[in-house]
Design a protein around this motif. Structure first.
Motif, PDB file in Angstrom:
ATOM      1  N   UNK A 198       0.944  -1.231  -0.087  1.00 16.64           N
ATOM      2  CA  UNK A 198       0.066  -0.077   0.044  1.00 16.64           C
ATOM      3  C   UNK A 198       0.735   1.372   0.041  1.00 16.64           C
ATOM      4  N   UNK A 199       1.721   1.281   0.720  1.00 21.45           N
ATOM      5  CA  UNK A 199       2.692   2.659   0.582  1.00 21.45           C
ATOM      6  C   UNK A 199       3.566   2.568  -0.549  1.00 21.45           C
ATOM      7  N   UNK A 200       3.689   1.628  -1.487  1.00 26.32           N
ATOM      8  CA  UNK A 200       3.922   1.832  -2.912  1.00 26.32           C
ATOM      9  C   UNK A 200       2.879   2.472  -3.787  1.00 26.32           C
ATOM     10  N   UNK A 201       1.982   1.681  -3.550  1.00 21.47           N
ATOM     11  CA  UNK A 201       0.653   2.305  -4.541  1.00 21.47           C
ATOM     12  C   UNK A 201       0.400   3.736  -4.144  1.00 21.47           C
ATOM     13  N   UNK A 202       0.161   4.349  -3.010  1.00 23.42           N
ATOM     14  CA  UNK A 202      -0.375   5.496  -2.457  1.00 23.42           C
ATOM     15  C   UNK A 202       0.299   6.584  -3.219  1.00 23.42           C
ATOM     16  N   UNK A 203       1.685   6.922  -3.342  1.00 22.80           N
ATOM     17  CA  UNK A 203       2.090   7.928  -4.330  1.00 22.80           C
ATOM     18  C   UNK A 203       1.938   7.838  -5.664  1.00 22.80           C
ATOM     19  N   UNK A 204       1.776   6.656  -6.108  1.00 23.18           N
ATOM     20  CA  UNK A 204       1.604   6.716  -7.507  1.00 23.18           C
ATOM     21  C   UNK A 204       0.141   6.920  -7.909  1.00 23.18           C
ATOM     22  N   UNK A 205      -0.823   6.615  -6.895  1.00 23.11           N
ATOM     23  CA  UNK A 205      -2.146   6.848  -7.131  1.00 23.11           C
ATOM     24  C   UNK A 205      -2.487   8.212  -7.043  1.00 23.11           C
ATOM     25  N   UNK A 206      -1.797   9.127  -6.437  1.00 23.77           N
ATOM     26  CA  UNK A 206      -1.919  10.539  -6.146  1.00 23.77           C
ATOM     27  C   UNK A 206      -1.341  11.071  -7.689  1.00 23.77           C
ATOM     28  N   UNK A 207      -0.446  10.664  -8.126  1.00 24.78           N
ATOM     29  CA  UNK A 207       0.348  11.163  -9.240  1.00 24.78           C
ATOM     30  C   UNK A 207      -0.680  10.974 -10.512  1.00 24.78           C
ATOM     31  N   UNK A 208      -1.347   9.534 -10.661  1.00 23.96           N
ATOM     32  CA  UNK A 208      -2.328   9.235 -11.607  1.00 23.96           C
ATOM     33  C   UNK A 208      -3.819  10.085 -11.667  1.00 23.96           C
ATOM     34  N   UNK A 209      -3.954  10.609 -10.277  1.00 30.98           N
ATOM     35  CA  UNK A 209      -5.000  11.485 -10.110  1.00 30.98           C
ATOM     36  C   UNK A 209      -4.513  12.828 -10.696  1.00 30.98           C
ATOM     37  N   UNK A 210      -3.530  12.976 -10.628  1.00 31.16           N
ATOM     38  CA  UNK A 210      -2.985  14.552 -11.153  1.00 31.16           C
ATOM     39  C   UNK A 210      -3.335  14.548 -12.744  1.00 31.16           C
ATOM     40  N   UNK A 211      -3.062  13.200 -13.410  1.00 31.38           N
ATOM     41  CA  UNK A 211      -3.248  13.031 -14.763  1.00 31.38           C
ATOM     42  C   UNK A 211      -4.557  12.951 -15.286  1.00 31.38           C
ATOM     43  N   UNK A 212      -5.521  13.056 -14.107  1.00 29.61           N
ATOM     44  CA  UNK A 212      -7.255  12.877 -14.576  1.00 29.61           C
ATOM     45  C   UNK A 212      -7.655  11.589 -14.370  1.00 29.61           C
ATOM     46  N   UNK A 213      -6.987  10.486 -13.675  1.00 37.11           N
ATOM     47  CA  UNK A 213      -7.465   9.219 -13.585  1.00 37.11           C
ATOM     48  C   UNK A 213      -8.693   9.234 -12.257  1.00 37.11           C
ATOM     49  N   UNK A 214      -9.683   8.763 -12.444  1.00 36.16           N
ATOM     50  CA  UNK A 214     -10.595   8.992 -11.421  1.00 36.16           C
ATOM     51  C   UNK A 214     -10.063   8.203 -10.224  1.00 36.16           C
ATOM     52  N   UNK A 215     -10.696   8.489  -9.058  1.00 37.04           N
ATOM     53  CA  UNK A 215     -10.539   7.908  -7.822  1.00 37.04           C
ATOM     54  C   UNK A 215     -10.947   6.282  -7.939  1.00 37.04           C
ATOM     55  N   UNK A 216     -10.231   5.490  -7.699  1.00 32.87           N
ATOM     56  CA  UNK A 216     -10.546   3.851  -7.711  1.00 32.87           C
ATOM     57  C   UNK A 216     -10.279   3.406  -8.793  1.00 32.87           C
ATOM     58  N   UNK A 217      -9.823   4.156  -9.901  1.00 34.08           N
ATOM     59  CA  UNK A 217      -9.531   3.597 -11.240  1.00 34.08           C
ATOM     60  C   UNK A 217      -7.864   3.359 -11.173  1.00 34.08           C
ATOM     61  N   UNK A 218      -7.404   2.365 -12.304  1.00 37.17           N
ATOM     62  CA  UNK A 218      -6.042   1.991 -12.203  1.00 37.17           C
ATOM     63  C   UNK A 218      -5.565   3.041 -13.472  1.00 37.17           C
ATOM     64  N   UNK A 219      -4.596   3.862 -12.989  1.00 35.52           N
ATOM     65  CA  UNK A 219      -3.874   4.659 -13.690  1.00 35.52           C
ATOM     66  C   UNK A 219      -2.678   4.123 -14.423  1.00 35.52           C
ATOM     67  N   UNK A 220      -1.932   4.743 -15.254  1.00 34.54           N
ATOM     68  CA  UNK A 220      -0.541   4.142 -15.966  1.00 34.54           C
ATOM     69  C   UNK A 220       0.346   4.081 -15.095  1.00 34.54           C
ATOM     70  N   UNK A 221       0.457   4.956 -14.019  1.00 34.95           N
ATOM     71  CA  UNK A 221       1.618   4.532 -13.069  1.00 34.95           C
ATOM     72  C   UNK A 221       1.325   3.250 -12.210  1.00 34.95           C
ATOM     73  N   UNK A 222       0.242   2.984 -11.689  1.00 35.77           N
ATOM     74  CA  UNK A 222      -0.208   1.893 -11.063  1.00 35.77           C
ATOM     75  C   UNK A 222      -0.068   0.728 -11.821  1.00 35.77           C
ATOM     76  N   UNK A 223      -0.640   0.751 -12.881  1.00 35.46           N
ATOM     77  CA  UNK A 223      -0.423  -0.251 -13.970  1.00 35.46           C
ATOM     78  C   UNK A 223       0.836  -0.809 -14.270  1.00 35.46           C
ATOM     79  N   UNK A 224       1.869   0.259 -14.304  1.00 34.94           N
ATOM     80  CA  UNK A 224       3.086  -0.218 -14.411  1.00 34.94           C
ATOM     81  C   UNK A 224       3.771  -0.859 -13.302  1.00 34.94           C
ATOM     82  N   UNK A 225       3.176  -0.381 -12.208  1.00 32.58           N
ATOM     83  CA  UNK A 225       3.884  -1.013 -10.879  1.00 32.58           C
ATOM     84  C   UNK A 225       3.284  -2.458 -10.784  1.00 32.58           C
ATOM     85  N   UNK A 226       1.961  -2.571 -11.233  1.00 29.63           N
ATOM     86  CA  UNK A 226       1.321  -3.971 -11.201  1.00 29.63           C
ATOM     87  C   UNK A 226       2.111  -4.800 -12.226  1.00 29.63           C
ATOM     88  N   UNK A 227       2.438  -4.242 -13.249  1.00 32.71           N
ATOM     89  CA  UNK A 227       3.090  -5.304 -14.193  1.00 32.71           C
ATOM     90  C   UNK A 227       4.449  -5.836 -13.802  1.00 32.71           C
TER      91      UNK A 227
END
Length: 335
Positions: A182-211
């Motif tokens: 969770x500590x890895x996902x949180x900063x990337x989720x914040x940056x994804x939201x800056x790109x316009x990703x809705x809350x709760x959705x998987x943005x490109x940064x989190x998707x790369x982390x999941x990869x």
């Protein structure tokens, strides 16, 4: 204390007892005394001089085992030294087993970060933050389907009440490991939201982390106890080492050979962890002793004098650039 410590002991936490003295597994005399006191659950030898004193900003009273000293925020960089010692040992084991390991991997997510956060006043305006996330390790792990890249995070714990609460028999290293993804996902989720990703959705940064698959949570505890992922990494490294030896020599793989290599890696890691924990405690004792306070006062006086001399040199340099007062524009007087 035995009720807290005994459930944490595992194969790695006790492997240092089987290590022979040497340049790799050796322990100096002060460190050996602290390690033995720690594993026999006896009062610390170096802490007895400061028992009952207050330490840290919170004013915690030092106990006989020195847990309050290990958990307090003190000057110096002993926590990072402990962390880096464990990380370096893991990297050495991976290199010996022919598993590629990169430390402090920069730039994995930089190309996906929105550029406006890099500008002055942005969330990532400073240099080290510009990468968004810096994993401790990037490991190229062998799997039945081929080689795959995995991210790893190294953590070292002290025997504080928050990490080792009384009345719990579960492995506290595993409990700490469950907090890391969770500590890895949180900063990337914040940056994804800056790109316009809705809350709760998987943005490109989190998707790369999941990869990169499941995060390897490599946690070293206060008594040398380790998380499940760290145990599994040691076994994987031993299997990779044995497979390399079989390929290079042409001999068939033997079960006894795998046991020998696994035991060697466990002794290396166990000796490193208990040595790092003891050295961390010894170095932090030197920060809170009366002699250390007097030395800190001397350093403060010397630092203040050095700053005054530096300001004087800068003022003299600025004056030489600007010239004397009568030579400045608008201040030339006639004769």
């Amino acid at each position: 204390r035995p009720a807290i410590a005994y459930p944490q002991f595992d194969k790695i936490s006790t492997a240092w007892k089987l290590a022979l003295p040497g340049p790799t597994n050796g322990l100096t005399t002060p460190v050996f005394k602290e390690v033995m006191a720690m594993h026999l659950l006896l009062p610390s030898i170096v802490v007895k001089e400061v028992v009952g004193k207050r330490v840290g900003p919170g004013g915690a009273v030092v106990g006989p085992h020195g847990d309050e000293i290990m958990c307090a925020h003190l000057p110096g960089d002993s926590w990072r030294w402990r962390h880096d010692a464990v990380k370096l040992c893991i990297i050495n084991i991976c290199n010996d087993s022919k598993i590629r390991a990169d430390a402090e991997v920069f730039g994995l997510f930089r190309d996906l970060i929105p550029p406006e956060v890099f500008q002055e006043g942005g969330e990532l305006q400073y240099g080290r933050q510009r990468v968004g996330l810096t994993p401790d390790l990037l490991l190229r792990m062998p799997t039945p389907d081929g080689v795959t890249d995995r991210l790893g995070e190294v953590k070292a714990m002290s025997a504080g009440t928050s990490r080792y609460p009384s009345g719990r028999a579960e492995k506290q290293a595993d409990r700490r490991a469950r907090e890391l993804p969770a500590s890895y996902r949180r900063p990337l989720e914040r940056l994804d939201q800056r790109r316009g990703t809705p809350a709760g959705a998987t943005g490109p940064l989190v998707a790369r982390l999941n990869g990169y698959g499941e995060l390897l949570c490599l946690v070293a505890g206060a008594w040398g106890d380790c998380s499940t992922h760290l145990h599994e990494l040691i076994v994987t490294c031993a299997e990779s080492r044995v497979a390399h030896l079989c390929r290079s020599t042409g001999r068939p793989e033997l079960e006894s050979q795998l046991g020998v290599v696994t035991g060697q890696y466990r002794r290396l890691l166990s000796s490193c962890i208990v040595r790092a924990q003891a050295q961390c405690l010894i170095s932090r004792i030197g920060v809170i002793s009366p002699e250390a306070r007097v030395a800190a006062q001397r350093r403060e006086v010397a630092g203040r004098l050095d700053r005054e001399l530096q300001e004087e040199r800068r003022a003299q340099w600025m004056a030489s650039l600007r010239g004397p007062g009568w030579a400045r524009r608008g201040r030339c007087h006639g004769f």
